[in-house]
Design a protein around this motif. Structure first.
Motif, PDB file in Angstrom:
ATOM      1  N   UNK A   1      24.130  10.600  47.247  1.00 34.73           N
ATOM      2  CA  UNK A   1      24.520  12.000  47.383  1.00 34.73           C
ATOM      3  C   UNK A   1      23.340  12.933  47.186  1.00 34.73           C
ATOM      4  N   UNK A   2      22.436  12.549  46.292  1.00 32.83           N
ATOM      5  CA  UNK A   2      21.285  13.407  46.006  1.00 32.83           C
ATOM      6  C   UNK A   2      20.240  13.366  47.101  1.00 32.83           C
ATOM      7  N   UNK A   3      20.116  12.219  47.760  1.00 37.10           N
ATOM      8  CA  UNK A   3      19.035  12.047  48.728  1.00 37.10           C
ATOM      9  C   UNK A   3      19.479  11.998  50.180  1.00 37.10           C
ATOM     10  N   UNK A   4      20.805  11.830  50.408  1.00 39.03           N
ATOM     11  CA  UNK A   4      21.277  11.662  51.781  1.00 39.03           C
ATOM     12  C   UNK A   4      21.043  10.263  52.303  1.00 39.03           C
ATOM     13  N   UNK A   5      20.667   9.331  51.412  1.00 38.92           N
ATOM     14  CA  UNK A   5      20.388   7.961  51.832  1.00 38.92           C
ATOM     15  C   UNK A   5      21.621   7.342  52.481  1.00 38.92           C
ATOM     16  N   UNK A   6      21.411   6.599  53.561  1.00 37.88           N
ATOM     17  CA  UNK A   6      22.517   5.949  54.254  1.00 37.88           C
ATOM     18  C   UNK A   6      23.400   6.918  55.013  1.00 37.88           C
ATOM     19  N   UNK A   7      22.903   8.124  55.259  1.00 37.87           N
ATOM     20  CA  UNK A   7      23.698   9.089  56.000  1.00 37.87           C
ATOM     21  C   UNK A   7      24.746   9.782  55.155  1.00 37.87           C
ATOM     22  N   UNK A   8      24.619   9.691  53.825  1.00 33.40           N
ATOM     23  CA  UNK A   8      25.575  10.360  52.948  1.00 33.40           C
ATOM     24  C   UNK A   8      25.343  11.863  52.985  1.00 33.40           C
ATOM     25  N   UNK A   9      26.402  12.614  53.266  1.00 29.81           N
ATOM     26  CA  UNK A   9      26.274  14.061  53.378  1.00 29.81           C
ATOM     27  C   UNK A   9      26.225  14.709  51.996  1.00 29.81           C
TER      28      UNK A   9
ATOM     29  N   UNK B   1      32.674   8.474  54.542  1.00 27.40           N
ATOM     30  CA  UNK B   1      32.020   9.218  55.620  1.00 27.40           C
ATOM     31  C   UNK B   1      30.518   8.992  55.602  1.00 27.40           C
ATOM     32  N   UNK B   2      29.904   9.259  56.725  1.00 26.79           N
ATOM     33  CA  UNK B   2      28.450   9.319  56.813  1.00 26.79           C
ATOM     34  C   UNK B   2      28.076  10.024  58.102  1.00 26.79           C
ATOM     35  N   UNK B   3      26.799  10.283  58.252  1.00 28.03           N
ATOM     36  CA  UNK B   3      26.310  10.898  59.480  1.00 28.03           C
ATOM     37  C   UNK B   3      25.234  10.015  60.091  1.00 28.03           C
ATOM     38  N   UNK B   4      25.073  10.156  61.385  1.00 26.70           N
ATOM     39  CA  UNK B   4      24.017   9.450  62.112  1.00 26.70           C
ATOM     40  C   UNK B   4      23.383  10.423  63.103  1.00 26.70           C
ATOM     41  N   UNK B   5      22.064  10.418  63.200  1.00 27.14           N
ATOM     42  CA  UNK B   5      21.096   9.605  62.469  1.00 27.14           C
ATOM     43  C   UNK B   5      21.146   9.860  60.954  1.00 27.14           C
ATOM     44  N   UNK B   6      20.831   8.817  60.196  1.00 24.38           N
ATOM     45  CA  UNK B   6      20.927   8.886  58.742  1.00 24.38           C
ATOM     46  C   UNK B   6      20.071   9.993  58.134  1.00 24.38           C
ATOM     47  N   UNK B   7      18.988  10.340  58.796  1.00 21.81           N
ATOM     48  CA  UNK B   7      18.081  11.359  58.259  1.00 21.81           C
ATOM     49  C   UNK B   7      18.777  12.709  58.083  1.00 21.81           C
ATOM     50  N   UNK B   8      19.881  12.930  58.795  1.00 24.90           N
ATOM     51  CA  UNK B   8      20.610  14.191  58.674  1.00 24.90           C
ATOM     52  C   UNK B   8      21.404  14.277  57.377  1.00 24.90           C
ATOM     53  N   UNK B   9      21.541  13.169  56.641  1.00 21.65           N
ATOM     54  CA  UNK B   9      22.347  13.175  55.431  1.00 21.65           C
ATOM     55  C   UNK B   9      21.936  14.237  54.427  1.00 21.65           C
TER      56      UNK B   9
END
Length: 200
Positions: A45-53, A119-127
């Motif tokens: 959650x803090x870093x957006x790792x794995x596409x976590x928003x 949930x997640x987002x792709x590309x993962x960098x957008x997390x």
């Protein structure tokens, strides 16, 4: 004889120290293992790792004169007798603008059923830049027999994404949700088979 007794006592003390040290190490490892899922979730959650928003209380971002396409994807896990899909499969959103999207869920069974969305987002960098203000995914959802509900998500894209080389040139981002049974007692014999739905 006294020397033998002293040696035996010394050996016993050393053995106790070794045992106590092993028990302490096991306790520490057990604590770390138990905390790992929570720590991993906090890290994501803090870093957006794995596409976590990210989660935000409000939107104070500056709206940029640049638009991204946000696509919506929906899935239902086996064992959850729901139909779940976005009202629209994509929308164009200005970076920094607060947007509102809706998903529709229907309980196809004859019993109340609880579900929880991940949930997640792709590309993962957008997390790191995809911020949700309100979302049905923040808590469990209970649907009554054959009930259909509209579930909103309010979000915005952080303008800082244009400064990140991994997101700056991306023309679109996909927000994906998967609903899972919130209660393991929902046995296959009790529910109608779920048909996964995908938007996009």
């Amino acid at each position: 004889m006294q020397q033998d007794d002293a040696a035996a006592a010394k050996t016993a003390r050393q053995n106790r120290r070794v045992v106590l040290g092993c028990l302490a190490a096991l306790a520490v490892m057990g604590g770390v293992t138990a905390a790992s899922p929570t720590l991993y979730t906090m890290f994501c959650k803090a870093t957006g790792y794995g596409g976590t928003t990210q989660r935000a209380d409000s939107n104070t971002a500056k709206v940029l004169d640049r638009t991204l396409t946000v696509r919506f994807d929906s899935n239902v896990a086996p064992g959850l007798p729901w139909t779940f899909e976005p009202d629209v499969t994509k929308m164009d959103v200005k970076i920094g603008e607060t947007a509102l999207a809706f998903f529709r869920a229907t309980n196809n069974s004859d019993k109340p059923v609880k579900g929880q969305a991940i949930f997640n987002v792709a590309p993962e960098a957008f997390g790191s830049y995809f911020n949700k203000i309100e979302c049905f995914c923040f808590k469990e959802q209970t649907l009554q027999p054959h009930q259909t509900v509209e579930m909103p998500v309010t979000f915005f894209l952080d303008p800082k994404l244009v400064e990140d080389s991994s997101t700056a040139l991306q023309p679109e981002v996909t927000l994906s949700y998967s609903f899972f049974p919130a209660e393991p007692k929902a046995a296959a014999a009790d529910v109608a088979p779920a048909q996964p739905k995908k938007g996009g």
